[in-house]
Motif scaffolding. Sequence first.
Motif, PDB file in Angstrom:
ATOM      1  N   ASP A   1       0.867  -1.181   0.000  1.00  0.00           N
ATOM      2  CA  ASP A   1       0.000   0.000   0.000  1.00  0.00           C
ATOM      3  C   ASP A   1       0.904   1.231   0.000  1.00  0.00           C
ATOM      4  N   PRO A   2       0.915   2.028  -1.081  1.00  0.00           N
ATOM      5  CA  PRO A   2       1.880   3.137  -1.186  1.00  0.00           C
ATOM      6  C   PRO A   2       1.704   4.189  -0.101  1.00  0.00           C
ATOM      7  N   GLU A   3       0.452   4.481   0.290  1.00  0.00           N
ATOM      8  CA  GLU A   3       0.232   5.466   1.346  1.00  0.00           C
ATOM      9  C   GLU A   3       0.799   4.977   2.676  1.00  0.00           C
ATOM     10  N   TRP A   4       0.599   3.687   2.929  1.00  0.00           N
ATOM     11  CA  TRP A   4       1.149   3.101   4.162  1.00  0.00           C
ATOM     12  C   TRP A   4       2.671   3.236   4.180  1.00  0.00           C
ATOM     13  N   ARG A   5       3.301   2.901   3.078  1.00  0.00           N
ATOM     14  CA  ARG A   5       4.763   2.929   3.026  1.00  0.00           C
ATOM     15  C   ARG A   5       5.286   4.346   3.194  1.00  0.00           C
ATOM     16  N   VAL A   6       4.612   5.343   2.608  1.00  0.00           N
ATOM     17  CA  VAL A   6       5.047   6.739   2.780  1.00  0.00           C
ATOM     18  C   VAL A   6       5.086   7.083   4.270  1.00  0.00           C
ATOM     19  N   GLY A   7       3.999   6.770   4.973  1.00  0.00           N
ATOM     20  CA  GLY A   7       3.946   7.077   6.398  1.00  0.00           C
ATOM     21  C   GLY A   7       4.954   6.290   7.208  1.00  0.00           C
ATOM     22  N   ALA A   8       5.166   5.011   6.830  1.00  0.00           N
ATOM     23  CA  ALA A   8       6.119   4.173   7.555  1.00  0.00           C
ATOM     24  C   ALA A   8       7.539   4.701   7.384  1.00  0.00           C
ATOM     25  N   ARG A   9       7.881   5.108   6.177  1.00  0.00           N
ATOM     26  CA  ARG A   9       9.227   5.645   5.938  1.00  0.00           C
ATOM     27  C   ARG A   9       9.435   6.944   6.716  1.00  0.00           C
ATOM     28  N   GLN A  10       8.419   7.789   6.704  1.00  0.00           N
ATOM     29  CA  GLN A  10       8.534   9.046   7.453  1.00  0.00           C
ATOM     30  C   GLN A  10       8.754   8.774   8.945  1.00  0.00           C
ATOM     31  N   ALA A  11       8.000   7.819   9.486  1.00  0.00           N
ATOM     32  CA  ALA A  11       8.100   7.543  10.918  1.00  0.00           C
ATOM     33  C   ALA A  11       9.453   6.941  11.278  1.00  0.00           C
TER      34      ALA A  11
ATOM     35  N   SER B   1      12.351   1.116  20.374  1.00  0.00           N
ATOM     36  CA  SER B   1      11.548   2.039  19.561  1.00  0.00           C
ATOM     37  C   SER B   1      10.366   1.301  18.958  1.00  0.00           C
ATOM     38  N   TYR B   2       9.421   2.072  18.497  1.00  0.00           N
ATOM     39  CA  TYR B   2       8.270   1.533  17.771  1.00  0.00           C
ATOM     40  C   TYR B   2       7.804   2.631  16.826  1.00  0.00           C
ATOM     41  N   ASN B   3       7.539   2.264  15.581  1.00  0.00           N
ATOM     42  CA  ASN B   3       7.005   3.264  14.658  1.00  0.00           C
ATOM     43  C   ASN B   3       6.041   2.624  13.673  1.00  0.00           C
ATOM     44  N   LYS B   4       5.069   3.421  13.304  1.00  0.00           N
ATOM     45  CA  LYS B   4       4.079   3.048  12.303  1.00  0.00           C
ATOM     46  C   LYS B   4       3.747   4.312  11.543  1.00  0.00           C
ATOM     47  N   PRO B   5       3.011   4.226  10.459  1.00  0.00           N
ATOM     48  CA  PRO B   5       2.747   5.438   9.680  1.00  0.00           C
ATOM     49  C   PRO B   5       2.241   6.591  10.534  1.00  0.00           C
ATOM     50  N   GLY B   6       2.993   7.710  10.520  1.00  0.00           N
ATOM     51  CA  GLY B   6       2.584   8.920  11.206  1.00  0.00           C
ATOM     52  C   GLY B   6       2.960   9.018  12.667  1.00  0.00           C
ATOM     53  N   TYR B   7       3.448   7.933  13.269  1.00  0.00           N
ATOM     54  CA  TYR B   7       3.683   7.941  14.713  1.00  0.00           C
ATOM     55  C   TYR B   7       5.006   7.236  15.033  1.00  0.00           C
ATOM     56  N   LEU B   8       5.692   7.743  16.057  1.00  0.00           N
ATOM     57  CA  LEU B   8       6.903   7.070  16.531  1.00  0.00           C
ATOM     58  C   LEU B   8       7.030   7.244  18.040  1.00  0.00           C
ATOM     59  N   ARG B   9       7.677   6.290  18.651  1.00  0.00           N
ATOM     60  CA  ARG B   9       8.087   6.436  20.040  1.00  0.00           C
ATOM     61  C   ARG B   9       9.506   5.917  20.160  1.00  0.00           C
ATOM     62  N   LEU B  10      10.251   6.527  21.059  1.00  0.00           N
ATOM     63  CA  LEU B  10      11.661   6.197  21.223  1.00  0.00           C
ATOM     64  C   LEU B  10      11.966   6.144  22.717  1.00  0.00           C
ATOM     65  N   ASP B  11      12.473   5.019  23.175  1.00  0.00           N
ATOM     66  CA  ASP B  11      12.892   4.867  24.568  1.00  0.00           C
ATOM     67  C   ASP B  11      14.395   5.088  24.645  1.00  0.00           C
ATOM     68  N   PHE B  12      14.826   5.789  25.688  1.00  0.00           N
ATOM     69  CA  PHE B  12      16.247   6.086  25.803  1.00  0.00           C
ATOM     70  C   PHE B  12      16.674   6.092  27.264  1.00  0.00           C
ATOM     71  N   ALA B  13      17.954   5.818  27.464  1.00  0.00           N
ATOM     72  CA  ALA B  13      18.501   5.749  28.810  1.00  0.00           C
ATOM     73  C   ALA B  13      18.721   7.154  29.356  1.00  0.00           C
ATOM     74  N   TRP B  14      17.969   7.511  30.377  1.00  0.00           N
ATOM     75  CA  TRP B  14      18.109   8.818  31.020  1.00  0.00           C
ATOM     76  C   TRP B  14      17.441   8.744  32.382  1.00  0.00           C
ATOM     77  N   THR B  15      17.970   9.469  33.338  1.00  0.00           N
ATOM     78  CA  THR B  15      17.519   9.283  34.718  1.00  0.00           C
ATOM     79  C   THR B  15      16.568  10.360  35.218  1.00  0.00           C
ATOM     80  N   GLN B  16      16.272  11.368  34.428  1.00  0.00           N
ATOM     81  CA  GLN B  16      15.383  12.419  34.905  1.00  0.00           C
ATOM     82  C   GLN B  16      14.519  12.936  33.768  1.00  0.00           C
ATOM     83  N   GLY B  17      13.373  13.518  34.138  1.00  0.00           N
ATOM     84  CA  GLY B  17      12.481  14.045  33.129  1.00  0.00           C
ATOM     85  C   GLY B  17      13.072  15.236  32.396  1.00  0.00           C
TER      86      GLY B  17
END
Length: 884
Positions: A560-570, A594-610
């Motif tokens: 699905d080309p629209e899906w792939r566009v969003g996945a690449r961006q994320a 990490s986790y990403n899907k079309p239009g959305y991403l999340r990234l976990d990283f090592a850090w001890t404070q907000g």
Amino acid sequence: MQTHEIRRRFLDHFEKAGHTVVPSASLISEDPTVLFTIAGMAPFKPYFLGQATAPFDRATSVQKCVRTLDIENVGITTRHNTFFQMAGNFSFGDYFKAGAIEHAWELVTGSVEDGNYGFDPERIWVTVYEDDDEAIDLWKQIAGLPEERIQRRDGEDNYWDMGVPGPGGPCSEIYYDRGPEYGAEGGPVADENRYLEIWNLVFMQDVRGELSPKYGNPPVGSLPKKNIDTGLGIERVALLLQGVDNVYETDLLRPIIAEAERLSGVVYGTDHASDVRFRVIADHIRSGTLLIGDGVTPGNEGRGYVLRRLLRRTIRSARMLGVTEDVMPTLTAVVRDQMSEAYPEIRADYSRIERIAAAEEQAFLKTITSGTKLFENTAAQTRSVAGSAISGDAAFALHDTHGFPIDLTLEMASEAGLSVDQAGFTALMQEQKARARADAKSRKGGFGDLSVYRELLDAGATEFTGYTELKSEGVLRGIISDGKRVPTANVGDIVELVLDRTPLYAESGGQESDAGTIFGPNAAAEVLDVQKVSKKLWVHQVRITDGELAEGQKVQAQVDPEWRVGARQAHSGTHLVHAALRQVLGPDALQSGSYNKPGYLRLDFAWTQGLSAATRSEIEEVANLAVRGDLAVAVKYATLPQAREMGALALFGETYDETVRIVEIGGPWSIELCGGTHVEHSSQVGPLSLIGESSIGSGVRRLEAYVGMDAFRRLATERALVAELAGLLKVPTSDVPSRVEQLVERLRVAEKELEKYRGAALLASAGGLVDVAEQVGTVSLVAAQTPDGISGGDLRTLALDVKGRLGGKPGVVALFSVTDGAVSFVIAATQAAIDDGVKAGDVVKSVLPTITGRGGGRPELAQGGGTDPSGVPAALAAVRGALG
């Protein structure tokens, strides 16, 4: 002989014998039935199970392992470690029993000068499976062992399988006689402390069924190829070759104990209790450091929970030795210095490891503080009902829910003159372990199901074409339904399709699989999911929407080309955020998931404070500047060592082939190992909007963001919201924050004034309550249900005020209120009433059954709550009855 030398000699010995040296896999297991890598053969499991064909006939490795099932026994015994190194040699249809025995005997008893271990052959004993006459003959022929030093044992000791249907076989174990000072004569069957097992040779030749041959059940068949799987315990060999009594006195663990001695001022060997604590510290800090190094972070479930227990048991043991300063920085540094020769990545990544361990220590110290308060409340409740023992339920809740160690509960209970229902606590712990084992058992067997892919794997890997095209012609090599190969699939069927080539991305590296369609000559299928098997085979889960698909047909797979566009961006956006994060916070802010899907991403990283609002804005700006900069995205291929030399970042928990794919954005600004799909230029990511930053565990933070049109839509929604607020407030949009702040402050002042008036009105009602006091025996009783909605705190204030108005005469106040379907109550007694034998805590006991409640307290004041508001009239009557 030092442990690192023992390790090196093992690998050298087998490399010279034509074995491929395989690096240790991660401690994070790829096997879904276990959390950690628990055996040296674990990385080779697919080859033994027939899920894949081994790329070599013989291999050798020294595998990092962690086993934590009996964590409470660590330190009590002197041979048990949670972390250990398992050296092994493996044959996949190549040599068998004779070869395994020859290799082992040469390394164990060959001369030190020739690169071997040099054990005295006269002190070597072996055990064999009870009816394995062939192994006995080989030990006599190859090693010259006399009959009396070869002992037969039953299947529980000398038969090995994986615990599920699959390959297995008899085994032969090598033991070393430590001498009469360590136990009785008679070989391993008499005393396994004196005769110490160092090596297990598994002759994998059978196929076991549902019932294991370990317990007398016959195999259901023979393997087409006979295999060898061996395991030598590096730590045990070190114990013997270094001439010490136990593994904790070997060269890699004793320095940790020495550091703990320095910190505590206590000498190892002084008494058993202290020695156990020293050994717990040495074992757990090494295991914890290596787990963090492989990407595990402390948490409340799964691997994170195990790591948290290891680190907290370390800290607690140090405190019990009298250490008052932080221990994580110094102890992890010792582990780094001892283990980096074998695992250099520990030194390279030490700053992150130390920071996560130190953050967990600080979190645990806070837990001890809060847990102490919870313990004090529990102790008070125990005394309020004249109890002398803290219940097993309460002790378990402190341990399991709040992370409060049971040994600390026992110690504080003793100081408070209380005991603990240890039997009840132990029973609950056993129930928890049983549930965990049952859960693990329920997940076993999945490997057996994967054998359906073996023929497809042997036919060759799936060619992934999706980096360069969205449509690919291919051949439908296999259809799988309910774990079995089928020739065809029809409309409505949900099946798995294996193609020889596909453009559809299989879920991996945090990126969701592609959406798309697969067309046959007269059929179509909607792609629901795409997964990899053994990293080589793309398996498409599909729903047949038209016609019939058959094996061997030519098909066309389309993304699905629209899906792939969003996945690449994320996915590219994830790299941009990671690089921006490191630019703003520094190189230690490494991605740990990490986790990403079309239009959305999340990234976990090592850090001890907000992160502050300003820091989040800076990260967002740096990422968007990279988007505006239209940075080139380049893909390269290299060996893993070459990639590391280039500065490419590898992600924790990921495993990589010898040749890796490197994705660069803006040259060295962002360079990571990655198999995902990406844009050609950073500008194609589009706008990037951070939507959240939070903690997901000790020392780990999470960033979330929208990219592309999703980011644009979010920004447009926020713009409309601000415009609407500006209209309601009748101010320019730039003035909305200050105007809202003014309104909030006015509301706060109004609420304070309202609270003042409400409190005054509440206390004013006290006089009215005193006026309706009734005489019950010698006591003046004020018993009433107040208006609904009065909180427990306000009810207490009112009761104390009424009590004060009763003066010096015997009096009891019992007030009840209902809020949101729950009952609150307070019972207070004057000193004169207490002198007459009336105690508030005793009156409470008559109230609780009427409202299905809980509560207690002191003679002068008791309080609690209930879940049955309809019982309040009966509760008031019960109070009168208790006084009458």
